[in-house]
Scaffold this active site. Structure first.
Site, PDB file in Angstrom:
ATOM      1  N   ASP A 331       0.895  -1.283  -0.054  1.00 29.08           N
ATOM      2  CA  ASP A 331       0.132  -0.235   0.142  1.00 29.08           C
ATOM      3  C   ASP A 331       1.167   1.506  -0.076  1.00 29.08           C
ATOM      4  O   ASP A 331       2.037   1.160   0.786  1.00 29.08           O
ATOM      5  CB  ASP A 331      -0.938  -0.069   1.238  1.00 29.08           C
ATOM      6  CG  ASP A 331      -1.818  -0.917   1.249  1.00 29.08           C
ATOM      7  OD1 ASP A 331      -2.419  -0.910   0.258  1.00 29.08           O
ATOM      8  OD2 ASP A 331      -2.703  -1.310   2.206  1.00 29.08           O
ATOM      9  N   ASP A 643      -5.158  -3.389   4.810  1.00 28.31           N
ATOM     10  CA  ASP A 643      -5.360  -3.020   6.274  1.00 28.31           C
ATOM     11  C   ASP A 643      -7.283  -3.073   5.402  1.00 28.31           C
ATOM     12  O   ASP A 643      -7.026  -3.010   7.480  1.00 28.31           O
ATOM     13  CB  ASP A 643      -5.010  -2.023   6.444  1.00 28.31           C
ATOM     14  CG  ASP A 643      -4.825  -0.265   5.211  1.00 28.31           C
ATOM     15  OD1 ASP A 643      -5.771  -0.957   4.345  1.00 28.31           O
ATOM     16  OD2 ASP A 643      -4.595   0.653   4.907  1.00 28.31           O
ATOM     17  N   ASP A 647      -9.559  -5.937   1.975  1.00 34.06           N
ATOM     18  CA  ASP A 647      -8.561  -6.617   1.507  1.00 34.06           C
ATOM     19  C   ASP A 647      -8.168  -8.246   1.996  1.00 34.06           C
ATOM     20  O   ASP A 647      -7.234  -8.799   1.193  1.00 34.06           O
ATOM     21  CB  ASP A 647      -7.464  -5.517   2.444  1.00 34.06           C
ATOM     22  CG  ASP A 647      -7.704  -4.686   1.807  1.00 34.06           C
ATOM     23  OD1 ASP A 647      -7.513  -4.237   0.521  1.00 34.06           O
ATOM     24  OD2 ASP A 647      -6.455  -3.637   2.222  1.00 34.06           O
TER      25      ASP A 647
HETATM   26  P1  ATP Z   1      -2.879   3.184   0.353  1.00 34.64           P
HETATM   27  O1  ATP Z   1      -3.641   1.631  -0.518  1.00 34.64           O
HETATM   28  O2  ATP Z   1      -1.673   3.449  -0.861  1.00 34.64           O
HETATM   29  O3  ATP Z   1      -3.645   3.262   1.444  1.00 34.64           O
HETATM   30  P2  ATP Z   1      -5.077   5.118  -0.214  1.00 34.64           P
HETATM   31  O4  ATP Z   1      -5.052   5.273   1.316  1.00 34.64           O
HETATM   32  O5  ATP Z   1      -4.528   6.400  -0.292  1.00 34.64           O
HETATM   33  O6  ATP Z   1      -3.904   3.850  -0.405  1.00 34.64           O
HETATM   34  P3  ATP Z   1      -7.838   4.624   0.002  1.00 34.64           P
HETATM   35  O7  ATP Z   1      -7.697   4.238   1.349  1.00 34.64           O
HETATM   36  O8  ATP Z   1      -8.888   3.385  -0.466  1.00 34.64           O
HETATM   37  O9  ATP Z   1      -6.735   4.406  -0.234  1.00 34.64           O
HETATM   38  O10 ATP Z   1      -8.612   6.260  -0.497  1.00 34.64           O
HETATM   39  C1  ATP Z   1      -8.799   6.213  -1.869  1.00 34.64           C
HETATM   40  C2  ATP Z   1      -9.026   7.668  -2.146  1.00 34.64           C
HETATM   41  O11 ATP Z   1     -10.095   7.993  -1.070  1.00 34.64           O
HETATM   42  C3  ATP Z   1      -7.387   8.546  -1.396  1.00 34.64           C
HETATM   43  O12 ATP Z   1      -7.038   8.809  -2.630  1.00 34.64           O
HETATM   44  C4  ATP Z   1      -8.622  10.085  -1.221  1.00 34.64           C
HETATM   45  O13 ATP Z   1      -8.981  10.562  -2.720  1.00 34.64           O
HETATM   46  C5  ATP Z   1     -10.511   9.388  -0.640  1.00 34.64           C
HETATM   47  N1  ATP Z   1     -10.079   9.137   0.989  1.00 34.64           N
HETATM   48  C6  ATP Z   1      -9.568   8.888   1.595  1.00 34.64           C
HETATM   49  N2  ATP Z   1      -9.604   8.981   2.574  1.00 34.64           N
HETATM   50  C7  ATP Z   1     -10.304   9.538   2.960  1.00 34.64           C
HETATM   51  C8  ATP Z   1     -11.912   9.870   3.551  1.00 34.64           C
HETATM   52  N3  ATP Z   1     -10.842   9.572   5.255  1.00 34.64           N
HETATM   53  N4  ATP Z   1     -12.669  10.566   3.522  1.00 34.64           N
HETATM   54  C9  ATP Z   1     -13.307  10.619   1.892  1.00 34.64           C
HETATM   55  N5  ATP Z   1     -11.972  10.732   1.142  1.00 34.64           N
HETATM   56  C10 ATP Z   1     -11.395   9.066   0.965  1.00 34.64           C
END
Ligand code: ATP
Length: 908
Positions: A331, A643, A647
């Site tokens: 990730d 996480d 997943d």
């Molecule tokens: P990784 O898989 O590397 O951990 P990530 O944490 O960026 O990546 P996600 O958590 O799935 O992946 O987030 C995907 C997208 O959703 C982010 O790029 C962001 O635009 C949006 N996002 C992340 N956190 C939030 C939140 N708390 N509220 C609203 N949108 C969010």
């Protein structure tokens, strides 16, 4: 309170229940009450039920082929009135069992205590505040919040549900998740149908809920039916199974040989007693029975080493598999980056604003062209920041002068940017209290909150999330202070501009809620939003990750990023970290694929693509599973991080599923083979290194121990064939095998990782442990032992040395050749002479201890009596020393020739 236990909770209304358990449905229990109940009910833990008691486990130690052989030998010796031999053999059996029992228990305890390090957490409402606590602190009456990914911490009656689905297979065996309800059910309803209840140990797979705890620990359904919460630790791994099988096959061969020896000898007219002793000696010497146990112990030591480096092994085979990992899929957020978000730019009302300050400290200001901006001068800016502040579940607070956030760092950054702009959090929250939430989920990619404006009476919905997702839900945007037509192109261009600098970009939007109730209709919004703006935040890479990725490159391991984030953000970070280099590309080339593209590929195309691409962006959790399978189709050994609740399938499919200790959901932790206590990519690299180290040490142990078994077997066989007196007796063989394994062999488990350990390619997972060179080495040393022991025995006999003394010399040859050979085995890749002699102090301590106990064996009359040994003269010592030193140097010569051959093969 006790009288409340065992009620039909599913049949009682929530209000009635709240009265019974004396809980405030709004605020939960007070802190004083919690402490009182903790004293009354104790911790919320289900007493572990061991599968097997210690007595049974001890008895099982005797259930081994070698023990059967020994017991048979012991009894026959007894009937032959060889009292001392019989007692020694039986004593060895018992001592062996005790050692095995202690070691096994230790290994199990080590792994179990690691499990305990992984605390399950739960979210509760106490004294009106939402807090995250270890599940063991929960008391009856607690108000618990559930959301997807959580493990239900106790039995509870659900008071609120929002599309809550729970996997109850651990309790009912039903694999389909149960959709929960908050209705009442008749008293007779069976457990599986009590949809208004959530049971301890089950897993929330979707939605949210809230419930009142009605039973904890052993009083829960899981505790009552005595399901094994502590699954028995399985110490078997593919390697130990292979070795056990190998030693069993060997056992039959050797037993057959022993029987043959006996028959032929007796037929030739030798004494049956002599021949029986010879057969027993052959069997006892040649069977490498201690091997499986030693391997388990070494794996357990590896597990401890990994734990010291913040990688907790949950399933023992992972230790082995780690060493052969060829691809790590990681990730981005929090694993490769710090997950310390700071908003740096805003785009709203057609303008770009900058935000100063770093970290969660709410100090800084909003500027435009370096001029401070007052937020009340620009309504759209104010609305955009308010959206970020309200559509938010995190809190910031000051602890010992340091600003910290509770909750998601992405959300924390939005709170900080709002405060920096001068917005008053408490004031806004009291004017616009939150009535309902659709929480953020990776596959949904947005979060929404519903607020009831106390001044105007209007209800407003704020939404934030991934830009593409929000654009698909917006019809209009705020531009120059007015609601205008949506200009997606402008927004996408701005997003790309920020993202290509490695920033995470969140879009914010709002709409008025048409209905006059305080709930979202369902768990999804259908659109009609007005775009308010973008907030772009930095999330710097973890400083230690770049060198960890370099190490992976040298170790022949490819690192791929699989993220839910924007493709440009992901590739900018990948570029900064040098991910492409692990694929052999130059640093500017970052082959990327997005989740949307992945859908369009056939399975065959996906296999090719999965090998080539470095960054997979906007990937839905479900797609991770396909990627793992695609990589495995090309025989990759895949380590994959995860996480979220979705997943879990990918983590299970991966050869090593890696869960996150800090940010991971309980569901992902259950699915993982390994857990990172610091969520850090660099820890995976350390674990791979340790995995390789464990495997190295195991191989060294095997290379060290097998020649003794072969050597002993050969000495006995040679003696039988030549028709001479046995140079070593069964009890003496037992002496050699047990003392050297404990004092010498096991010390190899403490061998530090070799210097070049991360510069060689991964070990092929199905490659045999005994390579051609290793077999040659084992044969060589066995032969040296045969020549040394038999040669000195015969020579000494021929010059008139007594039988017992000659046998003592033969035994000592084995012991001291093994001692010298231990130092040849400290590395199988680095030549003995290039090793730092002192780098494994335990090997030195063990050798000294071995020397001392061997002195006892030789000179103590008591030991002489038991083992039929005898004091030897100085001349014999010199002979033993010469044989050991010669053997040591011959192995060094072998290493030299081996190296030359390897270099030649490399050059060819
Ligand atoms: P990784 O898989 O590397 O951990 P990530 O944490 O960026 O990546 P996600 O958590 O799935 O992946 O987030 C995907 C997208 O959703 C982010 O790029 C962001 O635009 C949006 N996002 C992340 N956190 C939030 C939140 N708390 N509220 C609203 N949108 C969010």
């Amino acid at each position: 309170m006790e009288r409340l236990l065992n009620r039909h909770w599913h049949h009682i209304s929530i209000e009635q229940l709240a009265n019974l358990v004396e809980t405030d449905l709004q605020k939960g229990l007070s802190n004083i009450e919690v402490t009182r109940r903790q004293g009354l009910f104790g911790p919320n833990v289900v007493s572990a039920q061991k599968k097997m008691g210690p007595i049974k486990r001890f008895i099982l130690q005797f259930h081994q082929p070698l023990v059967y052989v020994l017991l048979a030998a012991g009894f026959v010796t007894f009937f032959l009135k060889e009292w001392i031999d019989a007692v020694v053999i039986l004593a060895v059996v018992v001592i062996n069992a005790i050692i095995g029992f202690i070691q096994e228990s230790k290994a199990e305890k080590a792994i179990e205590s690691l499990r305990e390090m992984v605390t399950t957490e739960a979210t509760v409402f106490r004294a009106g505040k939402k807090t995250r606590i270890p599940s063991r602190e929960i008391v009856p009456g607690d108000l618990v919040l559930l959301q997807s990914g959580d493990k239900v911490p106790a039995d509870m009656r659900l008071s609120q549900v929002r599309e809550l689905k729970i996997d109850e297979s651990a309790l009912t065996g039903e694999s389909v998740s149960v959709q929960k309800e908050d209705d009442l059910f008749t008293p007779e309803t069976i457990l599986a149908d009590r949809k208004n209840m959530a049971y301890n140990g089950t897993l929330v797979t979707y939605g949210q809920g809230q419930g009142i705890v009605v039973a904890i620990g052993d009083k829960t359904e899981t505790g009552r039916i005595s399901r094994l919460i502590s699954e028995a630790v399985d110490l078997a791994t593919p390697l130990t199974k292979k070795i056990t099988k190998f030693s069993h096959v060997l056992l039959y061969v050797i037993l057959a040989l022993a029987f043959l020896t006996f028959a032929v000898g007796v037929f030739r007219g030798e004494s049956a007693i002599e021949m029986f002793m010879a057969s027993v000696a052959l069997a006892v010497g040649a069977i490498p029975e201690g091997l499986p146990a030693a391997v388990t112990i070494m794996l357990a030591i590896g597990v401890r080493r990994m734990a010291n480096r913040k990688a907790i092994i949950r399933k023992l085979p992972a230790v082995e598999t780690l060493g052969s990992t060829t691809v790590i899929c990681s990730d981005k957020t929090g694993t490769l980056t710090q997950n310390q978000m700071t908003v740096q730019h805003l785009f709203c009302d057609g303008q770009v604003f900058d935000v100063s300050g770093i970290g969660y400290q709410p100090e800084g200001e909003i500027t435009k062209d370096d001029q401070p901006i007052r937020v009340d001068e620009n309504d759209v800016l104010q609305d955009c920041l308010t959206a970020g502040l309200l559509c938010n579940e995190s809190e910031i607070s000051q602890n010992d002068g340091r600003w910290e956030i509770q909750g998601d760092p992405t959300e924390g950054a939005l709170v900080v940017s709002a405060i920096k702009s001068g917005l008053n959090k408490d004031e806004i929250e009291s004017t616009l209290p939150t009535c309902d939430i659709i929480p953020f989920e990776s596959q949904r990619q947005y979060m929404a909150t519903l607020h009831h404006n106390q001044d105007s009476g209007e209800r407003v919905v704020y939404v934030k999330g991934a830009v593409e997702k929000l654009l698909s839900m917006c019809d209009s945007m705020m531009m120059d202070g007015n609601e205008s037509e949506l200009d997606s192109e402008l927004i996408i261009n701005k997003t790309n501009e920020f993202a290509s600098r490695g920033m995470r970009v969140l879009a914010l939007a709002k709409r008025f809620h048409p209905e006059d109730h305080n709930h979202f209709h369902k768990n999804e919004l259908d659109g009609g939003l007005c775009f308010l703006g973008l907030q772009a935040m930095i999330d710097p890479p973890r400083p230690e990750v770049e060198s960890a990725i370099q190490a992976c490159k040298s170790a022949g391991i490819r690192v791929k990023m699989i993220t839910g984030d924007h493709v440009l953000t992901a590739s900018a970070i990948a570029k900064q970290l040098g991910l492409s280099a692990t694929h052999g590309y130059d640093s500017e080339t970052i082959p990327t694929v997005t989740g949307a593209e992945l859908i369009q590929y056939s399975d065959e195309e996906l296999v090719e693509l999965a090998q080539k691409a470095v960054v997979f962006a906007r990937v839905a959790p479900e797609q991770k599973l396909k990627l793992v399978e695609a990589l495995q189709a090309k025989n990759h050994v895949v380590a994959m991080t995860g996480d979220g609740v979705n997943d879990a399938p990918a983590l299970k499919q991966a050869d090593i599923g890696i869960a996150m200790g800090i940010t991971g959901t309980e569901v992902s932790k259950e699915a993982g083979d390994m857990l990172l206590t610091d969520d850090n990519f660099a820890t995976i690299e350390s674990a791979v290194e340790e995995g390789r180290g464990v495997f190295d040490n195991l191989t060294k142990f095997i290379a060290w121990t097998l020649p003794t078994n072969m050597g002993e077997g050969l000495v006995i066989l040679a003696a039988i064939i030549a028709g001479i007196t046995l140079p070593i007796l069964p009890v003496q063989i037992l002496w050699i095998n047990i003392t050297t394994a404990l004092l010498l062999g096991l010390m190899l488990a403490f061998e530090p990782n070799e210097q070049g350990i991360m510069t060689r390619p991964p070990r092929e997972s199905n490659s045999p442990i005994l390579t051609r060179n290793l077999i040659a080495r084992i044969l060589l040393v066995s032969f040296l032992m045969l020549c040394g022991a038999l040669g000195l025995f015969l020579w000494n006999r021929s010059v008139g040395v007594g039988l017992e003394e000659a046998r003592t010399i033969a035994v000592s040859v084995f012991v001291f050749v093994e001692l010298a050979y231990l130092f040849n085995c400290r590395s199988l890749t680095i030549p003995t002479l290039k090793m730092n002699f002192f780098s494994n102090k335990l090997a030195i301590v063990g050798s000294i201890a071995m020397f001392i106990v061997q002195l006892f064996y030789i000179y103590s009359p008591w030991m002489n009596h038991i083992f039929h040994s005898a004091p030897i003269r100085l001349g014999a010592w010199i002979q033993i020393l010469v044989v050991s030193i010669v053997a040591f140097w011959i192995v060094i010569l072998f290493e030299f020739l081996e190296n030359r051959q390897i270099t030649k093969e490399d050059l060819d």
